[in-house]
Design a protein around this motif. Structure first.
Motif, PDB file in Angstrom:
ATOM      1  N   VAL A  24       0.829  -1.210   0.000  1.00 28.64           N
ATOM      2  CA  VAL A  24       0.000   0.000   0.000  1.00 28.64           C
ATOM      3  C   VAL A  24       0.870   1.270   0.000  1.00 28.64           C
ATOM      4  N   THR A  25       1.889   1.299   0.827  1.00 27.80           N
ATOM      5  CA  THR A  25       2.698   2.525   0.905  1.00 27.80           C
ATOM      6  C   THR A  25       3.509   2.739  -0.377  1.00 27.80           C
ATOM      7  N   THR A  26       3.860   1.656  -1.041  1.00 31.84           N
ATOM      8  CA  THR A  26       4.564   1.804  -2.322  1.00 31.84           C
ATOM      9  C   THR A  26       3.624   2.397  -3.371  1.00 31.84           C
ATOM     10  N   LEU A  27       2.403   1.879  -3.407  1.00 33.29           N
ATOM     11  CA  LEU A  27       1.426   2.389  -4.387  1.00 33.29           C
ATOM     12  C   LEU A  27       1.051   3.845  -4.115  1.00 33.29           C
ATOM     13  N   LEU A  28       1.002   4.192  -2.820  1.00 32.87           N
ATOM     14  CA  LEU A  28       0.456   5.505  -2.444  1.00 32.87           C
ATOM     15  C   LEU A  28       1.544   6.497  -2.036  1.00 32.87           C
ATOM     16  N   HIS A  29       2.754   6.257  -2.474  1.00 29.63           N
ATOM     17  CA  HIS A  29       3.849   7.170  -2.145  1.00 29.63           C
ATOM     18  C   HIS A  29       3.473   8.612  -2.529  1.00 29.63           C
ATOM     19  N   GLY A  30       3.547   9.513  -1.565  1.00 29.67           N
ATOM     20  CA  GLY A  30       3.240  10.921  -1.834  1.00 29.67           C
ATOM     21  C   GLY A  30       1.774  11.293  -1.663  1.00 29.67           C
ATOM     22  N   TRP A  31       0.913  10.314  -1.403  1.00 25.93           N
ATOM     23  CA  TRP A  31      -0.514  10.631  -1.220  1.00 25.93           C
ATOM     24  C   TRP A  31      -0.766  11.120   0.207  1.00 25.93           C
ATOM     25  N   PRO A  32      -1.659  12.100   0.385  1.00 24.76           N
ATOM     26  CA  PRO A  32      -1.900  12.604   1.744  1.00 24.76           C
ATOM     27  C   PRO A  32      -2.545  11.588   2.681  1.00 24.76           C
ATOM     28  N   VAL A  33      -3.201  10.572   2.131  1.00 30.75           N
ATOM     29  CA  VAL A  33      -3.888   9.593   2.986  1.00 30.75           C
ATOM     30  C   VAL A  33      -3.086   8.301   3.167  1.00 30.75           C
ATOM     31  N   ILE A  34      -1.794   8.372   2.898  1.00 33.56           N
ATOM     32  CA  ILE A  34      -0.985   7.145   2.943  1.00 33.56           C
ATOM     33  C   ILE A  34      -1.011   6.475   4.328  1.00 33.56           C
ATOM     34  N   ASP A  35      -0.936   7.267   5.402  1.00 28.49           N
ATOM     35  CA  ASP A  35      -0.898   6.681   6.751  1.00 28.49           C
ATOM     36  C   ASP A  35      -2.215   5.993   7.089  1.00 28.49           C
ATOM     37  N   GLU A  36      -3.314   6.650   6.754  1.00 29.38           N
ATOM     38  CA  GLU A  36      -4.635   6.070   7.020  1.00 29.38           C
ATOM     39  C   GLU A  36      -4.821   4.775   6.227  1.00 29.38           C
ATOM     40  N   ALA A  37      -4.412   4.812   4.958  1.00 25.21           N
ATOM     41  CA  ALA A  37      -4.572   3.634   4.106  1.00 25.21           C
ATOM     42  C   ALA A  37      -3.741   2.461   4.642  1.00 25.21           C
ATOM     43  N   GLU A  38      -2.534   2.755   5.071  1.00 25.46           N
ATOM     44  CA  GLU A  38      -1.664   1.704   5.610  1.00 25.46           C
ATOM     45  C   GLU A  38      -2.278   1.075   6.868  1.00 25.46           C
ATOM     46  N   LEU A  39      -2.806   1.936   7.730  1.00 22.78           N
ATOM     47  CA  LEU A  39      -3.412   1.454   8.975  1.00 22.78           C
ATOM     48  C   LEU A  39      -4.653   0.605   8.701  1.00 22.78           C
ATOM     49  N   ILE A  40      -5.477   1.065   7.787  1.00 20.60           N
ATOM     50  CA  ILE A  40      -6.702   0.334   7.462  1.00 20.60           C
ATOM     51  C   ILE A  40      -6.369  -1.045   6.893  1.00 20.60           C
ATOM     52  N   VAL A  41      -5.464  -1.080   5.939  1.00 17.81           N
ATOM     53  CA  VAL A  41      -5.114  -2.373   5.335  1.00 17.81           C
ATOM     54  C   VAL A  41      -4.467  -3.287   6.369  1.00 17.81           C
ATOM     55  N   SER A  42      -3.693  -2.712   7.256  1.00 18.23           N
ATOM     56  CA  SER A  42      -3.083  -3.512   8.311  1.00 18.23           C
ATOM     57  C   SER A  42      -4.153  -4.157   9.193  1.00 18.23           C
ATOM     58  N   GLU A  43      -5.159  -3.397   9.597  1.00 17.30           N
ATOM     59  CA  GLU A  43      -6.238  -3.940  10.442  1.00 17.30           C
ATOM     60  C   GLU A  43      -7.057  -4.993   9.686  1.00 17.30           C
ATOM     61  N   LEU A  44      -7.377  -4.712   8.431  1.00 19.34           N
ATOM     62  CA  LEU A  44      -8.210  -5.653   7.665  1.00 19.34           C
ATOM     63  C   LEU A  44      -7.446  -6.936   7.349  1.00 19.34           C
ATOM     64  N   ALA A  45      -6.172  -6.811   7.047  1.00 21.80           N
ATOM     65  CA  ALA A  45      -5.358  -8.000   6.773  1.00 21.80           C
ATOM     66  C   ALA A  45      -5.199  -8.830   8.046  1.00 21.80           C
ATOM     67  N   THR A  46      -4.998  -8.165   9.167  1.00 24.35           N
ATOM     68  CA  THR A  46      -4.881  -8.876  10.446  1.00 24.35           C
ATOM     69  C   THR A  46      -6.164  -9.640  10.741  1.00 24.35           C
ATOM     70  N   ASN A  47      -7.304  -9.009  10.484  1.00 23.31           N
ATOM     71  CA  ASN A  47      -8.588  -9.692  10.696  1.00 23.31           C
ATOM     72  C   ASN A  47      -8.748 -10.890   9.776  1.00 23.31           C
ATOM     73  N   ALA A  48      -8.346 -10.728   8.526  1.00 27.05           N
ATOM     74  CA  ALA A  48      -8.460 -11.843   7.580  1.00 27.05           C
ATOM     75  C   ALA A  48      -7.685 -13.053   8.091  1.00 27.05           C
ATOM     76  N   ILE A  49      -6.502 -12.815   8.614  1.00 23.12           N
ATOM     77  CA  ILE A  49      -5.666 -13.914   9.110  1.00 23.12           C
ATOM     78  C   ILE A  49      -6.217 -14.480  10.416  1.00 23.12           C
ATOM     79  N   ARG A  50      -6.652 -13.589  11.297  1.00 18.13           N
ATOM     80  CA  ARG A  50      -7.064 -14.025  12.635  1.00 18.13           C
ATOM     81  C   ARG A  50      -8.470 -14.620  12.685  1.00 18.13           C
ATOM     82  N   HIS A  51      -9.377 -14.089  11.872  1.00 18.35           N
ATOM     83  CA  HIS A  51     -10.788 -14.455  12.027  1.00 18.35           C
ATOM     84  C   HIS A  51     -11.377 -15.262  10.869  1.00 18.35           C
ATOM     85  N   THR A  52     -10.591 -15.565   9.835  1.00 14.20           N
ATOM     86  CA  THR A  52     -11.174 -16.276   8.686  1.00 14.20           C
ATOM     87  C   THR A  52     -10.279 -17.430   8.242  1.00 14.20           C
ATOM     88  N   ASN A  53     -10.785 -18.174   7.286  1.00 13.07           N
ATOM     89  CA  ASN A  53     -10.031 -19.320   6.763  1.00 13.07           C
ATOM     90  C   ASN A  53      -8.756 -18.906   6.037  1.00 13.07           C
TER      91      ASN A  53
END
Ligand SMILES: Nc1ncnc2c1ncn2[C@@H]1O[C@H](COP(=O)(O)OP(=O)(O)OP(=O)(O)O)[C@@H](O)[C@H]1O
Ligand SMILES: [Mg+2]
Length: 135
Positions: A24-53
């Motif tokens: 995500v940070t590579t794709l969004l280099h220079g974007w103002p929402v890079i930190d938010e996007a990184e955090l969101i994907v981190s939470e959603l990816a963590t949930n995918a691993i922790r709570h799903t198959n």
């Protein structure tokens, strides 16, 4: 700016969270929402691993980043589970249950598609000029 979309599969294990963040940070280099996007994907990816198959041996999840004029769409497709994502009310003593709350507060909109066989949890961020100007 023209619309674009990138997607990538990751193995459903803990090291992939760092890799998904870097994607995500590579794709969004220079974007103002890079930190938010990184955090969101981190939470959603963590949930995918922790709570799903996706977190089972051989499981995987798909991260998609889609840019539209003034909006950025982020999605994580998992391999499903009997439960579905739910936002918990804030509980000071509780140890977990903050990930989706964080996603709802950072995003302009979020949602879930799919069923027990696979769900996409998605979030939208505004990239409109007035949003960037606040920073
Ligand atoms: N992709 C998903 N598929 C199925 N259930 C999910 C998914 N994501 C979240 N959930 C459910 O929603 C609940 C809330 O998720 P949330 O991320 O807010 O908290 P958590 O993962 O339990 O804890 P934390 O994120 O604070 O470490 C989870 O406990 C889980 O039951
Ligand atoms: Mg979580």
């Amino acid at each position: 700016m023209s619309a674009w979309r990138f997607s990538r599969y990751f193995l459903g294990s803990a090291p992939s969270i760092t890799e998904a963040r870097r994607f995500v940070t590579t794709l969004l280099h220079g974007w103002p929402v890079i930190d938010e996007a990184e955090l969101i994907v981190s939470e959603l990816a963590t949930n995918a691993i922790r709570h799903t198959n996706s977190g089972r041996f051989g499981g995987r999840f798909l991260v998609s980043v889609q840019a539209h004029p003034n909006q950025l769409w982020l999605g994580v497709l998992d391999e499903g589970s009997p439960s579905s994502p739910k936002v918990f009310r804030p509980c000071p003593e509780g140890e977990g249950g903050r990930g989706l709350l964080l996603v709802t507060s950072l995003s302009t909109n979020w949602g879930v598609w799919g069923d027990d066989h696979g769900r996409t949890v998605w979030a939208m961020l505004s990239t409109a000029p007035h949003t960037a100007a606040r920073r």
